[in-house]
Design a protein around this motif. Structure first.
Motif, short mmCIF file in Angstrom:
data_model
loop_
_atom_site.label_atom_id
_atom_site.label_comp_id
_atom_site.label_asym_id
_atom_site.label_seq_id
_atom_site.Cartn_x
_atom_site.Cartn_y
_atom_site.Cartn_z
N SER A 149 0.83 -1.21 0.00
CA SER A 149 0.00 0.00 0.00
C SER A 149 0.86 1.26 0.00
CB SER A 149 -0.92 -0.01 1.22
OG SER A 149 -1.68 1.19 1.29
N LEU A 150 1.92 1.25 0.82
CA LEU A 150 2.80 2.42 0.89
C LEU A 150 3.54 2.63 -0.42
CD1 LEU A 150 4.31 1.91 4.47
CD2 LEU A 150 2.57 3.59 3.79
N ALA A 151 3.98 1.54 -1.05
CA ALA A 151 4.69 1.66 -2.33
C ALA A 151 3.77 2.20 -3.41
CB ALA A 151 5.27 0.31 -2.74
N ALA A 152 2.53 1.74 -3.42
CA ALA A 152 1.56 2.23 -4.40
C ALA A 152 1.31 3.72 -4.18
CB ALA A 152 0.25 1.45 -4.29
N TYR A 153 1.26 4.13 -2.94
CA TYR A 153 1.06 5.56 -2.65
C TYR A 153 2.24 6.39 -3.16
CZ TYR A 153 1.10 9.97 -0.21
OH TYR A 153 1.17 11.32 0.06
N VAL A 154 3.47 5.94 -2.87
CA VAL A 154 4.65 6.69 -3.30
C VAL A 154 4.70 6.78 -4.82
CG1 VAL A 154 7.18 6.62 -3.41
CG2 VAL A 154 6.01 6.16 -1.25
N GLU A 155 4.41 5.67 -5.51
CA GLU A 155 4.49 5.66 -6.97
C GLU A 155 3.42 6.52 -7.62
OE1 GLU A 155 4.25 1.46 -7.45
OE2 GLU A 155 6.43 1.19 -7.56
N GLY A 156 2.31 6.71 -6.93
CA GLY A 156 1.22 7.48 -7.52
C GLY A 156 1.11 8.91 -7.02
N ALA A 157 1.89 9.28 -6.02
CA ALA A 157 1.73 10.59 -5.39
C ALA A 157 2.40 11.72 -6.17
CB ALA A 157 2.28 10.57 -3.96
N GLY A 158 3.37 11.37 -7.00
CA GLY A 158 4.04 12.40 -7.78
C GLY A 158 5.03 13.23 -7.01
N MET A 159 5.39 12.80 -5.80
CA MET A 159 6.38 13.54 -5.01
C MET A 159 7.78 13.06 -5.37
SD MET A 159 4.53 13.85 -1.26
CE MET A 159 4.09 12.12 -1.14
N PRO A 160 8.78 13.91 -5.20
CA PRO A 160 10.14 13.50 -5.58
C PRO A 160 10.66 12.34 -4.74
CG PRO A 160 10.17 15.60 -4.39
CD PRO A 160 8.74 15.30 -4.69
N VAL A 161 11.36 11.43 -5.41
CA VAL A 161 11.97 10.28 -4.75
C VAL A 161 13.43 10.22 -5.18
CG1 VAL A 161 11.89 7.80 -4.34
CG2 VAL A 161 9.77 9.05 -4.82
N PRO A 162 14.36 10.58 -4.31
CA PRO A 162 15.78 10.52 -4.69
C PRO A 162 16.20 9.09 -4.98
CG PRO A 162 15.55 10.93 -2.34
CD PRO A 162 14.18 11.04 -2.92
N SER A 163 17.17 8.94 -5.85
CA SER A 163 17.64 7.61 -6.20
C SER A 163 18.45 7.01 -5.06
CB SER A 163 18.51 7.66 -7.46
OG SER A 163 19.74 8.33 -7.17
N GLU A 164 18.52 5.68 -5.06
CA GLU A 164 19.34 5.00 -4.06
C GLU A 164 20.80 5.41 -4.22
OE1 GLU A 164 20.16 0.46 -2.40
OE2 GLU A 164 19.51 0.77 -4.48
N GLU A 165 21.25 5.56 -5.45
CA GLU A 165 22.64 5.95 -5.69
C GLU A 165 22.95 7.30 -5.07
OE1 GLU A 165 25.78 6.58 -9.42
OE2 GLU A 165 23.63 6.34 -9.80
N THR A 166 22.04 8.25 -5.22
CA THR A 166 22.24 9.58 -4.63
C THR A 166 22.32 9.49 -3.11
OG1 THR A 166 21.11 10.72 -6.44
CG2 THR A 166 21.22 11.87 -4.32
N LEU A 167 21.44 8.71 -2.53
CA LEU A 167 21.37 8.62 -1.07
C LEU A 167 22.53 7.85 -0.46
CD1 LEU A 167 17.54 8.00 -0.71
CD2 LEU A 167 18.78 10.07 -0.05
N LEU A 168 23.22 7.06 -1.26
CA LEU A 168 24.33 6.28 -0.73
C LEU A 168 25.68 6.96 -1.00
CD1 LEU A 168 23.25 2.60 -1.46
CD2 LEU A 168 22.96 3.96 0.62
N HIS A 169 25.66 8.23 -1.37
CA HIS A 169 26.88 8.99 -1.58
C HIS A 169 26.80 10.30 -0.81
CE1 HIS A 169 27.26 6.17 -4.95
NE2 HIS A 169 28.55 6.41 -4.89
N ARG A 170 27.96 10.94 -0.63
CA ARG A 170 27.99 12.21 0.08
C ARG A 170 27.12 13.25 -0.61
NH1 ARG A 170 34.16 13.68 2.09
NH2 ARG A 170 34.42 11.95 3.56
N GLN A 171 26.48 14.09 0.20
CA GLN A 171 25.67 15.17 -0.34
C GLN A 171 25.74 16.36 0.62
OE1 GLN A 171 21.44 14.17 -0.26
NE2 GLN A 171 21.88 12.43 1.07
#
Length: 440
Positions: free
Chosen positions: A406-428
C-alpha cells in the motif's frame, strides 16, 4: 497542581563554577525564582583555562532548560558579557531550538532580546593529543556506524555517555559493550523544580538537548586531552517540518542540524583553539547509515532506539521496543531495505511495525503525505523514506506484505520527488569533515 503561570519578565544568567573535581555548577534566575544545575564531569584536568572556557559554553547552552519555565521576552546575559557572535548564536539557539516548544505550547518568542555587556573574544589553547576523538554515544544506529568507522582510523577513540538518571540506560550500555571502547561519563543533575514542572505550573516542552550535550562533551574532551568531539548527525537532521513558530521553521532536530553545527563551531573557536567539533555523518543520509548498520550484526540485538527506553524516570522505561511509536516505525522502515525481514522481527521482539497494517498513518506521515505533519522526532527526511519504502517493497522476503504494498503504491502514484538510491548512498551537501576523517 498549581495554576499555569503567565509569561515571565526576565531570565538571568547568574554564574557558574567549575571545580577541580569536575563539578560544574550553573545558576540562573527567572524573575524571583532561582535554579541550579550541577554536572559531574568525571576525572580530568578541570583547572586549565581551556576547561574553564568550555564550561562557560555549557553554562550558556544549559540555561535554556530553565528559561523555558516562563519564556520571558528578555534575557540578561552573564556578567562577563557576550561577543557579537555569541549574542547572535544565543538568540538563534533560543528561537530555533525552542520552536517546537513554542508551537506545541502556544508561545511566541519572536520578541526575544538579549542584553549583556560587550565581550572581546580571547580564545585559549587546548592542551590535547591529536587523533584522540570523543564520540557522544546514544546506542542508536547512527553513533554505532560512526564508532565502527572511527575505530579503524583513530583507534584511540573513546565514547561519551551523559545521563540524567542514576540508573543507566540499558540500550546505551549494552551497545557500548559491543563497541569495546573506553567510556567517559558525565551526570546531569537538573534542578528538581524543573522535574516538577507540571506540579509547579511551569511552561514545558522540547528543548534542544543535543546542544547542551555537545558543549558538555567538549568539556569532558578537553579535560581529558582529547582533540575533538565527533557527532553522529546526518544530512537529514537539517530538514524542518512545515510548521512555523517564533517566525522560524520548526525542526525537532535543530541542534543536530548543519546550521547549529556551523554556528557552534564559530562560537567554540572564539573560546578555545585546538579543539574540533563536527558531525561524521553530516554529508550522509539515514539510508547510507542503515546500509552500513546492516553489516554490523553484532549490534542488531543490543541497540534499541525506541524513545520509551529513554525516559528519565527509570520505572517508566520499556525494556523492549514498543513497536508502534514514530521512532520505531522509522527505524524499521530505514533498515528494511537492507536487513532481512526475519532479522527485523527478531530485533523488534515480534513487534515489528511493518507487520501492522493499522500503523499505515504513522508511516504515511514519514513519507510527507499532505495533511499529515512530519513527526516531531529524530527521523529521516521524507524523500529518503519514500525511497526506503520502494526498496523494501521490492525485496523477495517482503512479498505479500500488505502495508508495504500500500505504501509503495502511494509513493508511486503521489508524484512527489523520490531521490535515487545511488544519490542517497553517496555524500551530499556541505560538511566539516577534517582531512583525517574516514572515507565513505
Amino acid at each position: 497542581m498549581t495554576d499555569r503561570r503567565t509569561r515571565g519578565e526576565i531570565f538571568r544568567y547568574t554564574g557558574f563554577t567549575l571545580d577541580a573535581d569536575g563539578t560544574l555548577t550553573c545558576t540562573y534566575a527567572l524573575d524571583d525564582e532561582s535554579f541550579t544545575e550541577r554536572f559531574d564531569c568525571g576525572p580530568g584536568d578541570h583547572t586549565s583555562p581551556a576547561a574553564q572556557a568550555v564550561a562557560r559554553l555549557v553554562f550558556l547552552l544549559a540555561g535554556i532548560s530553565y528559561y523555558k519555565t516562563g519564556a520571558p521576552p528578555l534575557i540578561e546575559g552573564p556578567a562577563d558579557g557576550l561577543t557579537a557572535r555569541e549574542r547572535t548564536f544565543l538568540r538563534d539557539y533560543y528561537l530555533y531550538g525552542l520552536a517546537e516548544f513554542s508551537y506545541t505550547g502556544g508561545h511566541d518568542l519572536s520578541d526575544l532580546r538579549i542584553e549583556a555587556p560587550e565581550r572581546t573574544a580571547a580564545p585559549v589553547v587546548a592542551d590535547v593529543k591529536t587523533g584522540h576523538p570523543l564520540v557522544p554515544f546514544g546506542g542508536g544506529i547512527d553513533s554505532v556506524v560512526v564508532v565502527e568507522q572511527i575505530k579503524e582510523h583513530l583507534p584511540d577513540a573513546a565514547l561519551f555517555v551523559a545521563n540524567t538518571s542514576d540508573v543507566p540506560f540499558a540500550p546505551i550500555e549494552d551497545t557500548a559493550v559491543v563497541a569495546g571502547l573506553p567510556v567517559l561519563r558525565a551526570r546531569r543533575h537538573l534542578d528538581p523544580q524543573v522535574l516538577a514542572s507540571r506540579e509547579r505550573g511551569y511552561f514545558n516542552g522540547h528543548v534542544p538537548v543535543t546542544g547542551i550535550l555537545s558543549a558538555l562533551a567538549l568539556l569532558v574532551a578537553v579535560a581529558n586531552g582529547r582533540d575533538r568531539v565527533v557527532m553522529s548527525n546526518e544530512h537529514s537532521a537539517s530538514e524542518p517540518t512545515a510548521m512555523v513558530a517564533n517566525g522560524v521553521p520548526v525542526n525537532h532536530q535543530w541542534s543536530k542540524s548543519l546550521a547549529f553545527e556551523s554556528a557552534f563551531r564559530e562560537v567554540l573557536a572564539e573560546s578555545v583553539t585546538g579543539l574540533d567539533y563536527y558531525s561524521a555523518l553530516r554529508p550522509y543520509s539515514e539510508l547510507w547509515v542503515s546500509r552500513r548498520f546492516a553489516d554490523l550484526p553484532e549490534y542488531h540485538l543490543a541497540f534499541r532506539s525506541c524513545n520509551k527506553a529513554f525516559y528519565v524516570d527509570a520505572a517508566s522505561r520499556l525494556s523492549q521496543w514498543c513497536g508502534e511509536c514514530d521512532k520505531c516505525c522509522f527505524i524499521d522502515l530505514i533498515l528494511a531495505p537492507y536487513v532481512d525481514r526475519s532479522r527485523l522481527e527478531e530485533i523488534f521482539g515480534g513487534r515489528e511495525p511493518l507487520g501492522r497494517a493499522d500503523l499505515e498513518p504513522e508511516f504515511r506521515s514519514l513519507l510527507g503525505e499532505p495533511g499529515r505533519a512530519k513527526p516531531l522526532e529524530c527521523v529521516g527526511d521524507e524523500g529518503e523514506c519514500r525511497r526506503a519504502v520502494l526498496l523494501a517493497a521490492a525485496r523477495d522476503d517482503r512479498a505479500g506484505n500488505p502495508l508495504l504494498a500500500s505504501l509503495a503504491a502511494y509513493v508511486e502514484g503521489a508524484g512527489m520527488p523520490v531521490p535515487s538510491e545511488e544519490t542517497l548512498l553517496h555524500r551530499q551537501g556541505p560538511h566539516f569533515l577534517p582531512d583525517d576523517a574516514p572515507a565513505a
